[in-house]
Design an enzyme around this catalytic site. Sequence first.
Site, PDB file in Angstrom:
ATOM      1  N   GLY A  54       0.748  -1.176  -0.031  1.00 32.45           N
ATOM      2  CA  GLY A  54      -0.133  -0.073  -0.046  1.00 32.45           C
ATOM      3  C   GLY A  54       0.942   1.244  -0.030  1.00 32.45           C
ATOM      4  N   ASP A 110       0.249   3.149   4.326  1.00 32.19           N
ATOM      5  CA  ASP A 110      -0.806   3.993   3.742  1.00 32.19           C
ATOM      6  C   ASP A 110      -1.827   4.467   4.457  1.00 32.19           C
ATOM      7  OD1 ASP A 110      -1.572   1.366   3.930  1.00 32.19           O
ATOM      8  OD2 ASP A 110      -2.299   0.807   2.105  1.00 32.19           O
ATOM      9  N   ASP A 113      -5.977   1.673   9.983  1.00 33.55           N
ATOM     10  CA  ASP A 113      -7.443   1.319  10.174  1.00 33.55           C
ATOM     11  C   ASP A 113      -7.701   0.986  11.724  1.00 33.55           C
ATOM     12  OD1 ASP A 113     -10.142   0.843  10.064  1.00 33.55           O
ATOM     13  OD2 ASP A 113      -9.938  -0.587   8.501  1.00 33.55           O
ATOM     14  N   GLY A 115      -5.105  -0.299  13.323  1.00 26.15           N
ATOM     15  CA  GLY A 115      -4.094  -0.366  14.042  1.00 26.15           C
ATOM     16  C   GLY A 115      -3.447  -1.757  14.303  1.00 26.15           C
ATOM     17  N   LEU A 118      -0.091  -2.534  12.484  1.00 26.49           N
ATOM     18  CA  LEU A 118       1.077  -1.720  13.218  1.00 26.49           C
ATOM     19  C   LEU A 118       1.516  -2.180  14.581  1.00 26.49           C
ATOM     20  CD1 LEU A 118       0.197   1.939  11.959  1.00 26.49           C
ATOM     21  CD2 LEU A 118       2.053   0.350  11.103  1.00 26.49           C
ATOM     22  N   ASP A 169      -5.445  -0.384  -2.246  1.00 28.80           N
ATOM     23  CA  ASP A 169      -6.234  -1.069  -3.288  1.00 28.80           C
ATOM     24  C   ASP A 169      -7.707  -1.520  -2.717  1.00 28.80           C
ATOM     25  OD1 ASP A 169      -5.104  -2.966  -1.357  1.00 28.80           O
ATOM     26  OD2 ASP A 169      -5.909  -4.457  -2.242  1.00 28.80           O
ATOM     27  N   ARG A 175      -4.917   0.795  -7.057  1.00 30.65           N
ATOM     28  CA  ARG A 175      -3.702   1.185  -6.682  1.00 30.65           C
ATOM     29  C   ARG A 175      -2.944   2.187  -7.505  1.00 30.65           C
ATOM     30  NH1 ARG A 175      -1.885  -2.020  -2.371  1.00 30.65           N
ATOM     31  NH2 ARG A 175      -2.353  -4.527  -2.568  1.00 30.65           N
TER      32      ARG A 175
HETATM   33  P1  IMP Z   1      -5.316  -2.171  10.045  1.00 31.89           P
HETATM   34  O1  IMP Z   1      -4.598  -3.220  10.543  1.00 31.89           O
HETATM   35  O2  IMP Z   1      -6.757  -2.465  10.640  1.00 31.89           O
HETATM   36  O3  IMP Z   1      -4.734  -0.766  10.677  1.00 31.89           O
HETATM   37  O4  IMP Z   1      -5.396  -2.156   8.677  1.00 31.89           O
HETATM   38  C1  IMP Z   1      -4.471  -1.332   7.836  1.00 31.89           C
HETATM   39  C2  IMP Z   1      -4.245  -2.003   6.402  1.00 31.89           C
HETATM   40  O5  IMP Z   1      -5.650  -2.441   5.821  1.00 31.89           O
HETATM   41  C3  IMP Z   1      -3.620  -0.642   5.480  1.00 31.89           C
HETATM   42  O6  IMP Z   1      -2.389  -0.979   5.434  1.00 31.89           O
HETATM   43  C4  IMP Z   1      -4.488  -1.133   4.210  1.00 31.89           C
HETATM   44  O7  IMP Z   1      -3.674  -1.932   3.658  1.00 31.89           O
HETATM   45  C5  IMP Z   1      -5.944  -1.771   4.592  1.00 31.89           C
HETATM   46  N1  IMP Z   1      -6.853  -0.885   4.580  1.00 31.89           N
HETATM   47  C6  IMP Z   1      -7.367  -0.185   5.876  1.00 31.89           C
HETATM   48  N2  IMP Z   1      -8.238   0.681   5.451  1.00 31.89           N
HETATM   49  C7  IMP Z   1      -8.289   0.753   4.037  1.00 31.89           C
HETATM   50  C8  IMP Z   1      -9.011   1.436   3.033  1.00 31.89           C
HETATM   51  O8  IMP Z   1      -9.816   2.233   3.583  1.00 31.89           O
HETATM   52  N3  IMP Z   1      -8.866   1.265   1.839  1.00 31.89           N
HETATM   53  C9  IMP Z   1      -7.866   0.239   1.401  1.00 31.89           C
HETATM   54  N4  IMP Z   1      -7.041  -0.410   2.336  1.00 31.89           N
HETATM   55  C10 IMP Z   1      -7.264  -0.267   3.739  1.00 31.89           C
HETATM   56 MG    MG Z   2      -4.007  -3.255   1.361  1.00 30.65          MG
END
Ligand code: IMP
Ligand code: MG
Length: 184
Positions: A54, A110, A113, A115, A118, A169, A175
Amino acid sequence: MPRGSEVLRRTGGRTVKSIVYDEAAIAKKVAELGAEITRAYPDGELLVLGLLKGSFIFLGDLVRKIERPLQVDFLVASSYGSGTTSSGDVRLLYDPETRLEGKHLVLVEDIVDTGNTLRKLLGVLRERAPASLAICALLDKVAMHEPMPEVRFVGFEAPTAFLVGYGLDHAEDFRHLPFIADLM
Ligand code: IMP
Ligand code: MG
């Protein structure tokens, strides 16, 4: 809207709803983030670590706005399948080959969401004894997670929509869009 952008909006059998951040807004924000990172690291070794896939476009633009010596490497983690919600499961598919010890690390993401991705990666990276560890996220869905002090550099506080483009994506489509759009 130029005709090229109309074509870009339709990909993989889906059409994006609206542009949320256009090319000019993104470019301005990336330049500001680059300047902020330049100021934040007056000395020491800086390693900019891109979280693939991303961050690939964001990282390419960002490092060209950081005006100090740095190195670049990548991490590959996977938390999403082809759906649009988080599975909560994070897999590390590629580890950086560069030495991390003693360097200032900026992990480039990128979008934050939940977290979960991370939090998992921070644990792995801390074990490698970097001098410091910070996250630079182009987009942060602040409503979706508890405050994360490691997320030090943020482009935009994003809405809880599903966003695509500029590296983001949906099932690997979209992308390449030069702007960020709302898919739903
Ligand atoms: P997390 O682990 O829930 O914070 O998700 C993070 C990852 O989910 C990001 O690096 C993205 O690859 C993907 N992601 C989260 N939200 C979106 C979105 O709105 N569009 C596209 N990818 C997303
Ligand atoms: Mg993704």
